[in-house]
Design a protein around this motif. Structure first.
Motif, short mmCIF file in Angstrom:
data_model
loop_
_atom_site.label_atom_id
_atom_site.label_comp_id
_atom_site.label_asym_id
_atom_site.label_seq_id
_atom_site.Cartn_x
_atom_site.Cartn_y
_atom_site.Cartn_z
N LYS A 84 163.99 124.28 17.78
CA LYS A 84 164.69 124.20 16.51
C LYS A 84 163.84 123.53 15.45
O LYS A 84 163.21 122.49 15.70
CB LYS A 84 166.00 123.42 16.70
N ILE A 85 163.83 124.12 14.27
CA ILE A 85 163.16 123.56 13.10
C ILE A 85 164.22 122.91 12.24
O ILE A 85 165.27 123.52 11.97
CB ILE A 85 162.41 124.66 12.32
N PRO A 86 164.01 121.67 11.79
CA PRO A 86 165.04 120.99 11.00
C PRO A 86 165.42 121.79 9.75
O PRO A 86 164.58 122.43 9.12
CB PRO A 86 164.38 119.66 10.61
N PHE A 87 166.70 121.75 9.41
CA PHE A 87 167.28 122.38 8.22
C PHE A 87 167.24 123.91 8.27
O PHE A 87 167.35 124.55 7.24
CB PHE A 87 166.60 121.88 6.94
N MET A 88 167.07 124.49 9.44
CA MET A 88 167.09 125.94 9.58
C MET A 88 168.10 126.32 10.66
O MET A 88 168.37 125.54 11.57
CB MET A 88 165.71 126.49 9.97
N GLN A 89 168.61 127.53 10.55
CA GLN A 89 169.49 128.05 11.58
C GLN A 89 168.69 128.23 12.87
O GLN A 89 167.48 128.48 12.83
CB GLN A 89 170.07 129.41 11.15
N PRO A 90 169.33 128.12 14.03
CA PRO A 90 168.59 128.33 15.27
C PRO A 90 168.08 129.77 15.40
O PRO A 90 168.73 130.69 14.91
CB PRO A 90 169.62 128.02 16.36
N MET A 91 166.92 129.92 16.01
CA MET A 91 166.34 131.23 16.25
C MET A 91 166.35 131.48 17.75
O MET A 91 166.22 130.56 18.54
CB MET A 91 164.92 131.29 15.69
#
Length: 103
Positions: free
Chosen positions: A87-94
């Motif tokens: 997970k990358i902060p401030f992004m929706q999960p991929m």
């Protein structure tokens, strides 16, 4: 056999979502040799089941209540494994999927 890792499963189940696996086709043009090539990439989306159009184009798999719609054009080469990417902060999960190839 279908398996969904814990993070992806919890995310989809908590929001009543399903996974849709399809193919993205893109064309690569090379200036050096004037050649064109078509590349097929597998993409996975998380949608509500009501947002899935043309359900007859998909094979439907189920894992503990979470559905995975797999485009019939794809080939299953092993166990299907749906997972959540880091997970990358401030992004929706991929999400990603293994055990499937596009031909």
């Amino acid at each position: 056999m279908l398996r969904i890792d814990d993070n992806a499963f919890n995310y989809a189940q908590s929001k009543s979502l399903c996974f849709v696996v399809s193919v993205k086709r893109s064309t690569v043009d090379c200036d050096c040799g004037n050649c064109k090539s078509s590349i097929r990439n597998i993409k996975i989306k998380v949608l509500y089941e009501t947002e899935v159009l043309d359900k007859e184009r998909y094979d439907i798999y189920k894992y503990q209540g979470v559905k995975v719609f797999l485009l019939k054009d794809l080939r299953v080469v092993g166990d299907i494994n749906v997972y959540q990417k880091p997970k990358i902060p401030f992004m929706q999960p991929m999400f990603g999927v293994k055990g499937i190839t596009a031909y």
